[in-house]
Design a protein around this motif. Structure first.
Motif, PDB file in Angstrom:
ATOM      1  N   GLN A  21     -19.433 -66.535 -19.751  1.00  0.00           N
ATOM      2  CA  GLN A  21     -20.013 -66.029 -20.986  1.00  0.00           C
ATOM      3  C   GLN A  21     -19.798 -64.533 -21.191  1.00  0.00           C
ATOM      4  O   GLN A  21     -20.032 -64.008 -22.268  1.00  0.00           O
ATOM      5  CB  GLN A  21     -21.534 -66.303 -20.992  1.00  0.00           C
ATOM      6  N   ARG A  22     -19.342 -63.844 -20.154  1.00  0.00           N
ATOM      7  CA  ARG A  22     -19.249 -62.382 -20.222  1.00  0.00           C
ATOM      8  C   ARG A  22     -17.981 -61.954 -20.958  1.00  0.00           C
ATOM      9  O   ARG A  22     -16.911 -62.532 -20.777  1.00  0.00           O
ATOM     10  CB  ARG A  22     -19.281 -61.761 -18.823  1.00  0.00           C
ATOM     11  N   SER A  23     -18.109 -60.902 -21.737  1.00  0.00           N
ATOM     12  CA  SER A  23     -16.951 -60.363 -22.461  1.00  0.00           C
ATOM     13  C   SER A  23     -16.327 -59.172 -21.731  1.00  0.00           C
ATOM     14  O   SER A  23     -15.177 -58.816 -21.985  1.00  0.00           O
ATOM     15  CB  SER A  23     -17.355 -59.946 -23.877  1.00  0.00           C
ATOM     16  N   ASP A  24     -17.098 -58.550 -20.815  1.00  0.00           N
ATOM     17  CA  ASP A  24     -16.587 -57.386 -20.065  1.00  0.00           C
ATOM     18  C   ASP A  24     -15.824 -57.869 -18.843  1.00  0.00           C
ATOM     19  O   ASP A  24     -16.380 -57.995 -17.754  1.00  0.00           O
ATOM     20  CB  ASP A  24     -17.745 -56.460 -19.663  1.00  0.00           C
ATOM     21  N   ARG A  25     -14.543 -58.117 -19.003  1.00  0.00           N
ATOM     22  CA  ARG A  25     -13.775 -58.794 -17.959  1.00  0.00           C
ATOM     23  C   ARG A  25     -12.822 -57.869 -17.198  1.00  0.00           C
ATOM     24  O   ARG A  25     -12.098 -58.318 -16.322  1.00  0.00           O
ATOM     25  CB  ARG A  25     -12.999 -59.971 -18.564  1.00  0.00           C
ATOM     26  N   GLY A  26     -12.820 -56.583 -17.514  1.00  0.00           N
ATOM     27  CA  GLY A  26     -11.900 -55.665 -16.851  1.00  0.00           C
ATOM     28  C   GLY A  26     -10.499 -55.768 -17.422  1.00  0.00           C
ATOM     29  O   GLY A  26     -10.250 -56.486 -18.399  1.00  0.00           O
ATOM     30  N   GLU A  27      -9.566 -55.067 -16.796  1.00  0.00           N
ATOM     31  CA  GLU A  27      -8.181 -55.026 -17.263  1.00  0.00           C
ATOM     32  C   GLU A  27      -7.249 -55.633 -16.221  1.00  0.00           C
ATOM     33  O   GLU A  27      -7.296 -55.268 -15.048  1.00  0.00           O
ATOM     34  CB  GLU A  27      -7.756 -53.570 -17.521  1.00  0.00           C
ATOM     35  N   ILE A  32       2.454 -54.174 -12.003  1.00  0.00           N
ATOM     36  CA  ILE A  32       3.344 -55.228 -11.518  1.00  0.00           C
ATOM     37  C   ILE A  32       3.530 -56.186 -12.696  1.00  0.00           C
ATOM     38  O   ILE A  32       2.596 -56.912 -13.053  1.00  0.00           O
ATOM     39  CB  ILE A  32       2.756 -55.962 -10.298  1.00  0.00           C
ATOM     40  N   PRO A  33       4.681 -56.179 -13.353  1.00  0.00           N
ATOM     41  CA  PRO A  33       4.839 -56.905 -14.612  1.00  0.00           C
ATOM     42  C   PRO A  33       4.419 -58.367 -14.561  1.00  0.00           C
ATOM     43  O   PRO A  33       3.810 -58.867 -15.518  1.00  0.00           O
ATOM     44  CB  PRO A  33       6.339 -56.755 -14.906  1.00  0.00           C
ATOM     45  N   GLU A  34       4.704 -59.072 -13.462  1.00  0.00           N
ATOM     46  CA  GLU A  34       4.346 -60.487 -13.385  1.00  0.00           C
ATOM     47  C   GLU A  34       2.834 -60.689 -13.428  1.00  0.00           C
ATOM     48  O   GLU A  34       2.350 -61.686 -13.974  1.00  0.00           O
ATOM     49  CB  GLU A  34       4.922 -61.115 -12.109  1.00  0.00           C
ATOM     50  N   LEU A  35       2.064 -59.764 -12.858  1.00  0.00           N
ATOM     51  CA  LEU A  35       0.609 -59.903 -12.863  1.00  0.00           C
ATOM     52  C   LEU A  35       0.034 -59.689 -14.254  1.00  0.00           C
ATOM     53  O   LEU A  35      -1.048 -60.207 -14.579  1.00  0.00           O
ATOM     54  CB  LEU A  35      -0.027 -58.921 -11.875  1.00  0.00           C
ATOM     55  N   ALA A  36       0.726 -58.911 -15.075  1.00  0.00           N
ATOM     56  CA  ALA A  36       0.237 -58.637 -16.431  1.00  0.00           C
ATOM     57  C   ALA A  36       0.215 -59.896 -17.289  1.00  0.00           C
ATOM     58  O   ALA A  36      -0.453 -59.922 -18.337  1.00  0.00           O
ATOM     59  CB  ALA A  36       1.104 -57.569 -17.085  1.00  0.00           C
ATOM     60  N   ARG A  37       0.901 -60.933 -16.855  1.00  0.00           N
ATOM     61  CA  ARG A  37       0.993 -62.170 -17.642  1.00  0.00           C
ATOM     62  C   ARG A  37      -0.142 -63.148 -17.360  1.00  0.00           C
ATOM     63  O   ARG A  37      -0.266 -64.179 -18.018  1.00  0.00           O
ATOM     64  CB  ARG A  37       2.329 -62.843 -17.357  1.00  0.00           C
ATOM     65  N   VAL A  38      -1.004 -62.833 -16.394  1.00  0.00           N
ATOM     66  CA  VAL A  38      -2.070 -63.752 -15.993  1.00  0.00           C
ATOM     67  C   VAL A  38      -3.185 -63.758 -17.033  1.00  0.00           C
ATOM     68  O   VAL A  38      -3.529 -62.718 -17.611  1.00  0.00           O
ATOM     69  CB  VAL A  38      -2.635 -63.343 -14.611  1.00  0.00           C
ATOM     70  N   ASP A  39      -3.777 -64.919 -17.277  1.00  0.00           N
ATOM     71  CA  ASP A  39      -4.849 -65.080 -18.250  1.00  0.00           C
ATOM     72  C   ASP A  39      -6.116 -64.379 -17.763  1.00  0.00           C
ATOM     73  O   ASP A  39      -6.691 -64.745 -16.730  1.00  0.00           O
ATOM     74  CB  ASP A  39      -5.122 -66.570 -18.464  1.00  0.00           C
ATOM     75  N   ALA A  40      -6.567 -63.384 -18.520  1.00  0.00           N
ATOM     76  CA  ALA A  40      -7.744 -62.606 -18.127  1.00  0.00           C
ATOM     77  C   ALA A  40      -9.027 -63.435 -18.150  1.00  0.00           C
ATOM     78  O   ALA A  40     -10.044 -63.027 -17.582  1.00  0.00           O
ATOM     79  CB  ALA A  40      -7.899 -61.395 -19.044  1.00  0.00           C
ATOM     80  N   ASN A  41      -9.017 -64.595 -18.781  1.00  0.00           N
ATOM     81  CA  ASN A  41     -10.207 -65.435 -18.859  1.00  0.00           C
ATOM     82  C   ASN A  41     -10.375 -66.357 -17.653  1.00  0.00           C
ATOM     83  O   ASN A  41     -11.372 -67.072 -17.547  1.00  0.00           O
ATOM     84  CB  ASN A  41     -10.181 -66.282 -20.138  1.00  0.00           C
ATOM     85  N   SER A  42      -9.420 -66.329 -16.749  1.00  0.00           N
ATOM     86  CA  SER A  42      -9.514 -67.186 -15.565  1.00  0.00           C
ATOM     87  C   SER A  42     -10.673 -66.732 -14.674  1.00  0.00           C
ATOM     88  O   SER A  42     -10.967 -65.543 -14.556  1.00  0.00           O
ATOM     89  CB  SER A  42      -8.210 -67.121 -14.766  1.00  0.00           C
ATOM     90  N   PHE A  43     -11.326 -67.709 -14.035  1.00  0.00           N
ATOM     91  CA  PHE A  43     -12.384 -67.396 -13.070  1.00  0.00           C
ATOM     92  C   PHE A  43     -12.567 -68.588 -12.136  1.00  0.00           C
ATOM     93  O   PHE A  43     -12.699 -69.723 -12.576  1.00  0.00           O
ATOM     94  CB  PHE A  43     -13.722 -67.096 -13.755  1.00  0.00           C
TER      95      PHE A  43
END
Length: 313
Positions: A21-27, A32-43
């Motif tokens: 439910q949290r919107s403050d998920r960090g950056e 590392i370009p490959e890591l930038a492609r990961v879905d920030a909503n994963s948990f």
């Protein structure tokens, strides 16, 4: 105090629901370009207790790049090879500096402050490599991870490893600087190749929590009863995780969570509740220190509700 499996399951589910439910998920890490492609909503969150019960919620089976969490396991391997002679090449003190800083390394004549900052982990990797070809050393690390997790499906994400090799200019500088002081003994290219690849090992929260069990149970694998390391060594690895495992955010993690832990810029954290459980959490968004933002919050909630802080309830 033992924790019932039903309570553990309930707490893990509740925390995962709260984090969703949290919107403050960090950056998400972008250097590392490959890591930038990961879905920030994963948990994902997994807790494995002494009886082998797995309490899990969220994206617990999704593999992610463990990055610096691999340093816990390479430290274990290196100590098994040379014992306390390792500490002539790497220190045991918190750095108080970013994980990829070169300033402290210059002041201390090429000796990294601890095995969990990048320079220290590169020096540890160099020690594992000595006497081997890079492929052999990397194979040894990967076999160790599969053995600990009891899972032969664990692999290296080659795309992440290649991405790190293309962009790892600061790590190249750190390694060459240490080479000038004789701290790195092998070819810098070989040592860095092994380092980049073991940081690119991909594991799920369940696999990672399983791999960390020996640190929760005095060096012993509770499934087999066999020792991975002696109890004293497990205790000392946990101590370094507590003081150095979150870089210059280690004090904040100890204050809020109260457990030994090791983070990685892939968003994972391995945390150890001695005598109680091995815990893995994954949320790719990072805080300003490069540690998982929601991962730390989830672990803080977990230890508070279960009374698992090593400093007391």
């Amino acid at each position: 105090m033992s924790t019932s499996t039903s309570l553990l399951d309930q707490v893990v589910r509740e925390i995962a629901d709260e984090m969703a439910q949290r919107s403050d998920r960090g950056e998400v890490a972008s250097y590392i370009p490959e890591l930038a492609r990961v879905d920030a909503n994963s948990f994902g969150l997994v807790v494995v207790d002494a009886d082998g019960h797995v309490a899990a919620a969220g994206d617990r089976e999704t593999p992610f790049s463990i990055q610096s969490i691999s340093k816990v396991f390479t430290l274990t391997l290196a100590l098994g090879k040379v014992g306390d002679r390792l500490w002539s090449r790497v220190g045991r003190e918190p750095s108080g500096s970013p994980f990829n800083s070169i300033v402290q390394l210059e002041r201390e004549r090429g000796i990294p402050r601890n095995p969990f900052i990048n320079a220290g982990a590169i020096a540890v990797t160099d020690l594992i490599l000595s006497g081997h070809q890079p492929r052999e050393a990397l194979g040894e690390i990967l076999r160790f991870m599969r053995f600990l997790a009891d899972d032969s499906s664990i692999t290296i994400d080659e795309a992440v490893a290649a991405s790190e090799q293309r962009t790892g200019f600061r790590n190249i500088a750190l390694a060459n600087y240490m080479k000038s002081f004789g701290v790195i003994e092998n070819s810098v290219d070989f040592t860095l190749g092994v380092y980049f690849h073991h940081c690119a090992i991909a594991m799920s929260c369940r696999q990672l929590a399983m791999a960390g069990r020996y640190l929760a149970y005095a060096g012993r694998n509770p499934s087999t009863g066999l020792n991975v390391v002696q109890a004293e060594r497990a205790r000392r690895i946990n101590a370094i995780m507590m003081t150095c495992g979150h870089y210059d955010g280690s004090g904040e993690f100890a204050y809020r969570v109260g457990l030994p832990g090791k983070s990685g810029v892939g968003g994972g954290i391995l945390a150890i509740a001695p005598g109680k459980a091995s815990i893995a959490v994954w949320s790719p968004g990072l805080d300003a220190n490069g540690n998982s933002h929601l991962g730390r919050m989830a672990l803080e909630a977990l230890t508070r509700r279960l009374g698992w802080s090593i400093f007391g309830v």
